[in-house]
Design an enzyme around this catalytic site. Sequence first.
Site, short mmCIF file in Angstrom:
data_model
loop_
_atom_site.label_atom_id
_atom_site.label_comp_id
_atom_site.label_asym_id
_atom_site.label_seq_id
_atom_site.Cartn_x
_atom_site.Cartn_y
_atom_site.Cartn_z
N LYS A 27 1.77 -1.72 12.07
CA LYS A 27 2.72 -2.21 11.23
C LYS A 27 3.78 -2.92 12.03
O LYS A 27 3.47 -2.72 13.16
CB LYS A 27 3.28 -0.86 10.64
N GLY A 54 10.36 -3.86 3.33
CA GLY A 54 11.34 -4.30 4.27
C GLY A 54 11.19 -4.33 5.63
O GLY A 54 12.34 -4.02 6.39
N ASN A 106 4.22 -11.87 12.69
CA ASN A 106 4.50 -11.78 11.21
C ASN A 106 5.50 -12.73 10.83
O ASN A 106 6.60 -12.61 11.08
CB ASN A 106 5.12 -10.38 10.70
N CYS A 109 6.10 -12.59 5.83
CA CYS A 109 6.29 -11.41 4.95
C CYS A 109 7.06 -12.20 3.70
O CYS A 109 8.30 -12.38 3.98
CB CYS A 109 7.00 -10.30 5.56
N ILE A 171 -4.39 -14.53 4.30
CA ILE A 171 -3.12 -14.65 3.90
C ILE A 171 -2.33 -13.43 4.09
O ILE A 171 -2.85 -12.18 3.77
CB ILE A 171 -2.89 -15.25 2.60
N GLY A 198 -4.09 -6.68 -2.95
CA GLY A 198 -5.13 -6.23 -3.76
C GLY A 198 -6.20 -7.21 -4.33
O GLY A 198 -6.03 -8.58 -4.18
N GLY A 224 -6.93 -10.44 2.27
CA GLY A 224 -6.48 -10.41 0.96
C GLY A 224 -7.51 -9.94 0.05
O GLY A 224 -8.31 -10.70 -0.51
N GLY A 246 -6.64 -3.87 4.03
CA GLY A 246 -5.32 -3.21 3.68
C GLY A 246 -5.38 -2.34 2.41
O GLY A 246 -5.80 -1.06 2.53
#
Length: 285
Positions: A27, A54, A106, A109, A171, A198, A224, A246
Amino acid sequence: MAAGIMGSNASSMNWILKSGAGGVVSKSFSLNPHPGYPNPTTVAVDGGILNAIGLSNPGVENFKEELKKIDHEDNVVIASIYGANPLEFSQLVEEVQEYVDMIELNISCPHAMEGYGASIGQDCNLSHTIVSAAKDASDVPIIAKLTPNVTDITEIARTCEDAGADCLSLINTLGPGMKINIDVAKPVLFHKSGGMSGKAIKPIAVSNVYSVYEAVDIPLIGVGGIYTFDDVVEFIFAGARAVQIGTAIMDEGVEVFGKINQGLEEFMKDKGYSSIDEMVGIAHD
């Protein structure tokens, strides 16, 4: 395993590795602990999930303890980091590089605080500065994770390559998107909007990988909407050398890795492919 899913502690990441994943991405974490947004932070929508967590995390000092406990044997361990400026990224790289095989930046986001995430990755100059700083501080390969929420993703990709990125993952989530609770006439998520992941975003991700493959010379990781080996093959044919999974873990469980491995192996045997190398980018031929 993509960043943001079961990547908060060593036990869950080791579970993923034992389930058939070739590697895990933690993470995203920062120098200092960050609480993120209050609940609700995720909501299901047709074709996927909206999330606005967040970038909550316990900070690098706590995260290093988890990274030390991940099983590195024959596995790839990648730390996902975020910051607001080049110095923060450089400091994070120096703090964690001895515990990981690669570091993913990252800069993409879509629901991060102002000055973080996509606000960096949508700007060529900022992206170049951040990637260059991370690369200068690092002894391990640097991955830049790109956002699809730009006018031309190939422009950002070339910028990151020029800055020294060893690899690109693309992505990150699409959006921001929103779901409204019609009984109370308010957005469901506390943050109101969030990034979408998703199945519904897979065609966009595949298209972005396809475009970026023709624009850069460094390796690509496809991300993705991957649920099946067919999805993986699409990404590889488009130009990806690896993929991250994911949302499918939330829907299918950790067994998704074993199922994909088996399906991919059978597909390659049936089609006469002896290695992934033979398959990368062949949709361009």
